[in-house]
Write a protein that holds these residues in place. Structure first.
Motif, PDB file in Angstrom:
ATOM      1  N   GLU A 116      41.388  36.827  55.927  1.00 33.33           N
ATOM      2  CA  GLU A 116      42.115  35.971  54.994  1.00 33.33           C
ATOM      3  C   GLU A 116      42.737  34.809  55.743  1.00 33.33           C
ATOM      4  N   ARG A 162      38.510  35.259  52.463  1.00 35.29           N
ATOM      5  CA  ARG A 162      39.306  34.916  51.292  1.00 35.29           C
ATOM      6  C   ARG A 162      40.313  33.869  51.766  1.00 35.29           C
ATOM      7  N   GLU A 186      43.688  36.825  41.898  1.00 37.05           N
ATOM      8  CA  GLU A 186      43.866  38.194  42.363  1.00 37.05           C
ATOM      9  C   GLU A 186      44.848  38.931  41.453  1.00 37.05           C
ATOM     10  N   GLU A 203      33.607  38.492  42.179  1.00 36.94           N
ATOM     11  CA  GLU A 203      34.404  39.677  41.860  1.00 36.94           C
ATOM     12  C   GLU A 203      33.941  40.905  42.648  1.00 36.94           C
ATOM     13  N   GLN A 204      32.741  40.869  43.208  1.00 36.89           N
ATOM     14  CA  GLN A 204      32.223  42.004  43.983  1.00 36.89           C
ATOM     15  C   GLN A 204      32.568  41.912  45.472  1.00 36.89           C
ATOM     16  N   TRP A 205      33.068  40.790  45.901  1.00 36.69           N
ATOM     17  CA  TRP A 205      33.303  40.577  47.327  1.00 36.69           C
ATOM     18  C   TRP A 205      34.724  40.980  47.712  1.00 36.69           C
ATOM     19  N   SER A 206      34.863  41.690  48.821  1.00 36.34           N
ATOM     20  CA  SER A 206      36.162  42.106  49.357  1.00 36.34           C
ATOM     21  C   SER A 206      36.216  41.803  50.846  1.00 36.34           C
TER      22      SER A 206
END
Length: 193
Positions: free
Chosen positions: A37, A86, A73, A30-33
């Motif tokens: 993609e 992602r 998401e 949840e902390q990764w962005s």
């Protein structure tokens, strides 16, 4: 490191299960962005089987690994997430299944623990709700998980839940409430999606 699946639920107390759940270490997905993609070319079928490029992923350890980096998401799509990428994954229903149930206590003191098809253990409660979808003729129960994920509760496990609720319901016309970890869930109330 070899994987040792947890013992069967009937051999564990809910205190043991709560300890195993607390010890679970999932990556901080949840902390990764990640900026990059792509399409994973993977699919999770409604029956809980995972596929890559049309071929069944038959190794349970691989499914557990992929499930550990899975999240839903905000737009409802599912993705496998690492700090660097992602990868979108197609999910036909829910990505996981609740395949076994253990209950301890009664009424509002009850605790319900579920084993998922990945051998994760989950105690239903305020942060892990039992959600009813579908309709009165064909209810579809789900268990809310972490990172926006859900597990579909398999039919036999759902029938066990209904049996527990019926055992405690003095007036069946009042509905089918069932408690877990201080939260009351209604097995007779369908949530509108």
């Amino acid at each position: 490191m070899p994987y040792d699946p947890p013992p069967e639920l009937q051999d564990l107390s809910l205190a043991d299960i709560a300890g195993l759940v607390a010890a679970r270490k999932l990556p901080p997905v949840e902390q990764w962005s990640p900026a990059h993609e792509s399409d994973s070319q993977m699919r999770i079928a409604a029956d809980g089987r995972w596929y890559h490029q049309g071929g069944l992923i038959s190794r349970p350890a691989m499914v557990r690994l992929f499930a550990s980096v899975l999240r839903r998401e905000e737009d409802g799509r599912h993705a496998l997430v690492t700090p660097f990428e992602r990868q979108w994954i197609a999910v036909e229903d829910a990505p996981l299944l609740a395949v076994e149930l253990k209950s301890e206590g009664t009424g509002d003191q009850r605790r319900l623990a579920f084993r998922l098809n990945t051998d994760e253990l989950v105690v239903a409660g305020p942060d892990r709700p039992i959600i009813m979808r579908g309709d009165a003729d064909e209810p579809r129960p789900y268990l809310g998980l972490w990172r926006g994920l859900e597990a579909r509760i398999e039919r036999a496990v759902y029938y066990d839940l209904v049996e527990l609720a019926l055992e405690e319901t003095e007036a069946p016309e009042a509905g089918l409430p069932i408690w877990s970890d201080g939260a009351c869930f209604r097995l007779d109330t369908i949530e509108v999606a």
